[in-house]
Scaffold this active site. Structure first.
Site, mmCIF file in Angstrom:
data_model
loop_
_atom_site.group_PDB
_atom_site.id
_atom_site.type_symbol
_atom_site.label_atom_id
_atom_site.label_comp_id
_atom_site.label_asym_id
_atom_site.label_seq_id
_atom_site.Cartn_x
_atom_site.Cartn_y
_atom_site.Cartn_z
ATOM 1 N N ILE A 64 0.837 -1.191 0.000
ATOM 2 C CA ILE A 64 0.000 0.000 0.000
ATOM 3 C C ILE A 64 0.875 1.244 0.000
ATOM 4 O O ILE A 64 1.847 1.327 0.761
ATOM 5 C CB ILE A 64 -0.914 0.008 1.243
ATOM 6 C CG1 ILE A 64 -1.755 -1.270 1.298
ATOM 7 C CG2 ILE A 64 -1.779 1.264 1.275
ATOM 8 C CD1 ILE A 64 -2.176 -1.690 2.673
ATOM 9 N N CYS A 65 0.530 2.186 -0.859
ATOM 10 C CA CYS A 65 1.114 3.527 -0.806
ATOM 11 C C CYS A 65 -0.026 4.498 -1.101
ATOM 12 O O CYS A 65 -1.190 4.106 -1.037
ATOM 13 C CB CYS A 65 2.299 3.684 -1.765
ATOM 14 S SG CYS A 65 1.925 3.561 -3.523
ATOM 15 N N GLY A 66 0.262 5.717 -1.436
ATOM 16 C CA GLY A 66 -0.802 6.676 -1.694
ATOM 17 C C GLY A 66 -1.705 6.271 -2.834
ATOM 18 O O GLY A 66 -2.930 6.306 -2.732
ATOM 19 N N GLY A 68 -0.894 3.263 -4.869
ATOM 20 C CA GLY A 68 -0.678 1.854 -5.183
ATOM 21 C C GLY A 68 0.228 1.666 -6.387
ATOM 22 O O GLY A 68 0.723 0.572 -6.631
ATOM 23 N N ALA A 108 -4.033 4.012 -0.722
ATOM 24 C CA ALA A 108 -4.776 4.468 0.450
ATOM 25 C C ALA A 108 -5.506 5.785 0.196
ATOM 26 O O ALA A 108 -6.494 6.079 0.860
ATOM 27 C CB ALA A 108 -3.822 4.620 1.637
#
Length: 160
Positions: A64-66, A68, A108
């Protein structure tokens, strides 16, 4: 199933919620970070999860990152890894059923936690049965050709 999970700081709170959800559904979770909202570089975490899968330490991964996107790109740089950006149930199912992806990635800042839980459930409850085997074989073949050429180039350069 043993699941590796990781995020950057943008995905920290999302990761924590997904981690709890995965554990509540009977899976063992290995958390590769991050462990706070302090800024970190997403490739570091993505590479750790990809390596753990490659070494058989975990069966699947969730990154997960800001958006994806970054963790997806980073994980796919690791030899033998197929990571898929998923923001809905259908893409999560197809990541596994059509592509035998070992990792899903999510943003996210793109989807909410409740949708994320549904995406994760679809991924973890889908199992590769050889769908699109011919296509996956082509990907694996190209990757092997590329890395074989890279090893040869490196060896040749070392001799000169």
């Amino acid at each position: 199933m043993k699941i590796g999970i990781g995020s950057d700081h943008n995905g920290f709170e999302f990761k924590e919620a997904i981690k709890k959800y995965v554990e509540e559904n009977g899976h063992e979770v290995v958390d590769f970070g991050c462990y706070s909202k302090d800024a970190i570089d997403y490739p570091d975490v993505a590479f750790q999860v990809a390596e753990a899968i490659s070494q058989g330490k975990v069966e699947r991964g969730i990154l997960i990152c800001g958006t994806g996107i970054g963790v997806c790109i980073a994980a796919n740089k690791y030899p033998g890894i197929r990571a898929a950006l998923t923001h809905d149930v259908y893409s999560a199912e197809r990541a596994q059923l059509s592509n035998n992806a070992q990792i899903i990635t999510m943003g996210a800042k793109i989807i909410g936690i409740e949708v994320g839980k549904k995406v994760v459930s679809a991924f973890l409850n889908s199992h590769w049965a050889g769908g699109s085997q011919r296509k996956v074989d082509k990907i694996v073949k190209k990757e092997r050709e590329f890395f074989k050429d890279q090893r040869m180039d490196t060896a040749e350069n070392a001799c000169h």
